[in-house]
Design a protein around this motif. Structure first.
Motif, PDB file in Angstrom:
ATOM      1  N   VAL A   1      38.136 -45.507 -13.995  1.00  0.00           N
ATOM      2  CA  VAL A   1      37.882 -45.427 -15.438  1.00  0.00           C
ATOM      3  C   VAL A   1      38.592 -46.598 -16.109  1.00  0.00           C
ATOM      4  O   VAL A   1      39.603 -47.099 -15.608  1.00  0.00           O
ATOM      5  N   ASP A   2      38.064 -47.016 -17.229  1.00  0.00           N
ATOM      6  CA  ASP A   2      38.646 -48.152 -17.950  1.00  0.00           C
ATOM      7  C   ASP A   2      39.561 -47.631 -19.045  1.00  0.00           C
ATOM      8  O   ASP A   2      39.114 -47.289 -20.151  1.00  0.00           O
TER       9      ASP A   2
ATOM     10  N   ALA B   1      37.953 -44.334 -22.673  1.00  0.00           N
ATOM     11  CA  ALA B   1      38.200 -44.363 -21.229  1.00  0.00           C
ATOM     12  C   ALA B   1      36.923 -44.083 -20.422  1.00  0.00           C
ATOM     13  O   ALA B   1      36.852 -43.123 -19.659  1.00  0.00           O
ATOM     14  N   PRO B   2      35.901 -44.933 -20.566  1.00  0.00           N
ATOM     15  CA  PRO B   2      34.642 -44.677 -19.855  1.00  0.00           C
ATOM     16  C   PRO B   2      34.804 -44.851 -18.344  1.00  0.00           C
ATOM     17  O   PRO B   2      35.584 -45.683 -17.871  1.00  0.00           O
ATOM     18  N   ALA B   3      34.059 -44.061 -17.615  1.00  0.00           N
ATOM     19  CA  ALA B   3      34.078 -44.175 -16.154  1.00  0.00           C
ATOM     20  C   ALA B   3      33.334 -45.442 -15.741  1.00  0.00           C
ATOM     21  O   ALA B   3      32.241 -45.733 -16.240  1.00  0.00           O
ATOM     22  N   THR B   4      33.931 -46.217 -14.853  1.00  0.00           N
ATOM     23  CA  THR B   4      33.249 -47.410 -14.314  1.00  0.00           C
ATOM     24  C   THR B   4      32.611 -47.104 -12.969  1.00  0.00           C
ATOM     25  O   THR B   4      31.715 -47.825 -12.528  1.00  0.00           O
TER      26      THR B   4
ATOM     27  N   THR C   1      30.577 -44.043 -11.248  1.00  0.00           N
ATOM     28  CA  THR C   1      29.926 -42.766 -11.552  1.00  0.00           C
ATOM     29  C   THR C   1      29.253 -42.156 -10.325  1.00  0.00           C
ATOM     30  O   THR C   1      28.478 -41.220 -10.449  1.00  0.00           O
TER      31      THR C   1
END
Length: 213
Positions: free
Chosen positions: A146-147, A153-156, A158
Motif C-alpha cells: 500500500v502507498d 493509503a491505496p493498495a498498489t 491487489t
C-alpha cells in the motif's frame, strides 16, 4: 467403316493411358516430393517427435545454493505491484514486481531470502499462517503493498495473498505473511529444501527467485 476404326481408337486410348500411368509412376519415384501444407514434411511420412528445446535455444540450466542471500539493504521502500509464479523445465520462478514511491527515483530493491523452520508466523501479530510444503523459503523486501505516502493509503498490489501455480511441482504455495513497518514478507513453500537463486532486475524493478534441483 465405323467398325474398322473402333479398335484402333480404343488401342490408342489404352496406349495413351499406359503412358500417363508410367509417367505418374516415374514422377512418384524420381520427381520432387510433395509436402503437406503447414508442416514441411513428406505426405504420408510420420510426424517428428516434438522437441522440448526450440531450435537454437540453450538447454535449460540452473545453479543455486541453500545459503541465505541478500542485497540492497539501504534501498528505499518500494511498492509491490505484481506477483507471478512460472514453471520452467529445470526450475520454477517467483517474480515480485515493484515500483518507486512518488518522488523516489527508479533503482534497486532491498531484499533478503533464507530458509526458516516452521511453523510460519505473520509479521507483527505472530499469528501462525499455514503454508503448504515441508521447507519454507522466506523472502523479505524493503517494500509495501500500500502507498502510505497518500492520504487514503491505496493498495498498489491487489492480487491474491496466496498463490498456487498450475503445473508447479517444487513450489507448493507462495503466501504473503507480512506487510509491516516497511518490510514486505512472502513465504515460498517447497516440497523440500532446494537450491535457490535470487536475481534483481530493472525496467521494471523486480526480485526474481528461482528454485531448482
Amino acid at each position: 467403316m465405323m467398325q474398322r476404326d473402333r479398335v484402333p481408337f480404343i488401342g490408342r486410348c489404352l496406349i495413351a493411358g499406359g503412358l500417363i500411368a508410367v509417367g505418374l509412376a516415374a514422377c512418384g519415384s524420381n520427381g520432387p516430393k510433395t509436402t503437406a501444407a503447414g508442416n514441411g514434411r513428406p505426405v504420408g511420412a510420420p510426424a517428428a517427435t516434438a522437441s522440448t528445446t526450440q531450435a537454437g535455444a540453450e538447454p535449460c540450466t540452473f545453479s543455486g545454493a541453500t545459503d541465505p542471500a541478500q542485497a540492497g539493504a539501504d534501498a528505499p521502500t518500494r511498492l509491490l505491484t505484481d506477483v507471478r509464479v512460472g514453471v520452467h523445465d529445470c526450475y520454477e520462478r517467483v517474480t515480485f514486481e515493484l515500483k518507486p514511491r512518488a518522488g523516489d527515483a527508479e533503482g534497486p530493491v532491498g531484499w533478503k531470502a533464507a530458509y526458516e523452520p516452521g511453523p510460519v508466523t505473520e509479521d507483527g501479530s505472530g499469528r501462525t499462517v499455514p503454508v503448504k510444503g515441508t521447507a519454507y523459503l522466506v523472502v523479505h523486501m524493503n517494500a509495501q503493498g500500500v502507498d502510505l505516502t497518500k492520504a487514503d493509503a491505496p493498495a498498489t498490489y491487489t492480487g491474491p495473498a496466496s498463490i498456487e501455480a498450475a503445473g508447479a511441482t517444487r513450489i507448493q504455495q507462495v503466501r504473503r505473511t507480512g506487510d509491516f513497518e516497511g518490510v514486505l514478507t512472502w513465504v515460498i513453500g517447497l516440497d523440500r529444501t532446494r537450491p535457490f537463486h535470487v536475481s534483481p532486475q530493472d525496467n521494471p524493478a523486480r526480485v526474481v527467485v528461482d528454485v531448482g534441483d
